[in-house]
Design an enzyme around this catalytic site. Sequence first.
Site, PDB file in Angstrom:
ATOM      1  N   GLN A 188       0.821  -1.224   0.000  1.00 40.93           N
ATOM      2  CA  GLN A 188       0.000   0.000   0.000  1.00 40.93           C
ATOM      3  C   GLN A 188       0.850   1.268   0.000  1.00 40.93           C
ATOM      4  OE1 GLN A 188      -3.168   0.177  -0.546  1.00 40.93           O
ATOM      5  NE2 GLN A 188      -3.742  -1.967  -0.296  1.00 40.93           N
ATOM      6  N   ALA A 206       3.123  -5.033  -5.311  1.00 40.65           N
ATOM      7  CA  ALA A 206       2.261  -5.561  -6.378  1.00 40.65           C
ATOM      8  C   ALA A 206       1.946  -4.449  -7.364  1.00 40.65           C
ATOM      9  CB  ALA A 206       0.965  -6.109  -5.793  1.00 40.65           C
ATOM     10  N   CYS A 338     -13.477  -7.690   2.756  1.00 40.18           N
ATOM     11  CA  CYS A 338     -14.487  -8.566   2.189  1.00 40.18           C
ATOM     12  C   CYS A 338     -13.743  -9.287   1.087  1.00 40.18           C
ATOM     13  CB  CYS A 338     -15.568  -7.669   1.618  1.00 40.18           C
ATOM     14  SG  CYS A 338     -17.144  -8.399   1.661  1.00 40.18           S
TER      15      CYS A 338
HETATM   16  N1  PLP Z   1      -1.012  -6.918   1.294  1.00 36.51           N
HETATM   17  C1  PLP Z   1      -1.786  -5.832   1.417  1.00 36.51           C
HETATM   18  C2  PLP Z   1      -1.464  -4.820   2.477  1.00 36.51           C
HETATM   19  C3  PLP Z   1      -2.879  -5.646   0.577  1.00 36.51           C
HETATM   20  O1  PLP Z   1      -3.643  -4.559   0.706  1.00 36.51           O
HETATM   21  C4  PLP Z   1      -3.158  -6.644  -0.398  1.00 36.51           C
HETATM   22  C5  PLP Z   1      -4.341  -6.522  -1.269  1.00 36.51           C
HETATM   23  O2  PLP Z   1      -5.315  -5.900  -0.946  1.00 36.51           O
HETATM   24  C6  PLP Z   1      -2.304  -7.751  -0.488  1.00 36.51           C
HETATM   25  C7  PLP Z   1      -1.248  -7.851   0.369  1.00 36.51           C
HETATM   26  C8  PLP Z   1      -2.542  -8.834  -1.512  1.00 36.51           C
HETATM   27  O3  PLP Z   1      -2.162  -8.361  -2.777  1.00 36.51           O
HETATM   28  P1  PLP Z   1      -2.406  -9.202  -4.114  1.00 36.51           P
HETATM   29  O4  PLP Z   1      -3.848  -9.055  -4.432  1.00 36.51           O
HETATM   30  O5  PLP Z   1      -1.516  -8.540  -5.135  1.00 36.51           O
HETATM   31  O6  PLP Z   1      -2.017 -10.591  -3.876  1.00 36.51           O
END
Ligand code: PLP
Length: 389
Positions: A188, A206, A338
Amino acid sequence: MSKPYIYLDYAASAPERISSRNARAAYDAASYAGANPNSLHTPGRLARQALESARKTIAQSLQAHIHPQELYFTSGATESNNIAVMGLAQAARRIHPQRTRVIISAIEHESVLMLQRPLEDAGFTVCLLTPSATGVIEPSRLEAVMDEDVCVVSIMYANNETGVIMPIDKLAHIAHNYGAYMHTDAVQAYGHIPLELSHVDAVSIAAHKIGGPVGIGALMLRKHITIAPLIHGGGQEAGLRSGTQAVSLASAFAAAAEECTGSVCKTLPLLTKRAQTLHEGLVASRMFVPTTTISYEHEHTPLRLPNIVSVAHKTLDAQMIVLMLDNQGFGISSGSACTTGTTSSHTSSHVLVAQGFSKDEAARGIRISFDERVSHEDLDACMRTLIAL
Ligand code: PLP
């Protein structure tokens, strides 16, 4: 003419940037697009060059003297988190068999929290750190539970519900003082604020959270650390993540990374102002309460992400608000994850519960998230709609 839908759930997945789409289209139009970057022939070697160029751009975007060979492509942050936490725990225990304790925070994303069971099955014990009432994982709390039996500390850079930023550099120092590895899920924070990663051993990011394509992420792992793969196969990505790499997605990820991290100095003050205006307006209506007292304003280092506004309604359930807003043309999210898009009547946010909110209060948290592509007018329209509920 019906008014356009206003999407304000960028922290779940941001719309793909034009730079990302153009980079993907350019790669896909190349004569060697589709060639396997692990093949020896000319198209394969050209695909490999494009992959390595993307790796270099993304490594540089992390601004922590990261060598491109320390960056491994994955399918997204869930996979990066799994590889990092499981891998670092096992790597530490292999060298020091007494290191069997893993420390994570109670406000991590499910992709870290759900590792508790597999870690315990593998013989580790897991210690959950709770945040302060403001949502920060305080260094003193980490210090209090550290000892020489800890193998890895995994604490997110910024929380995905509240946007609260953690003191990662201080936390990393504490982990290292006890000889433990430090991992951070920076999904984030990456692209929205400058990151301080000098003392971090592993970082998950990501593409789709910064306006890159869905389906690609990366794990930064310092080169002195060798961890075992979770996925076995042809040995791609230096054996850490087998499977043919998606060069087209990597090129698009690099373009989004370059755009976001290159413009942080400009977007940070702009977004801080927009977030502050929206937050203050919602709280002033007396229909919403803040989920943290941490301010958007900062002198040197931001303490809260400028692209996430998190508040809790005084009476209405968050999932009901999400559906009501959707009906009125706004896509926001409930604070509580969710995760599979299903609704249940009353889901409390594990983050707000960990901060000390009651289960009922924690079921009323909402999140509005955006980036510099969302106008002040659209945020204002969302605010007025929320207040009028
Ligand atoms: N970590 C955090 C803090 C996230 O907000 C998210 C997705 O919302 C993820 C990991 C998972 O990411 P991904 O959908 O790319 O696997």
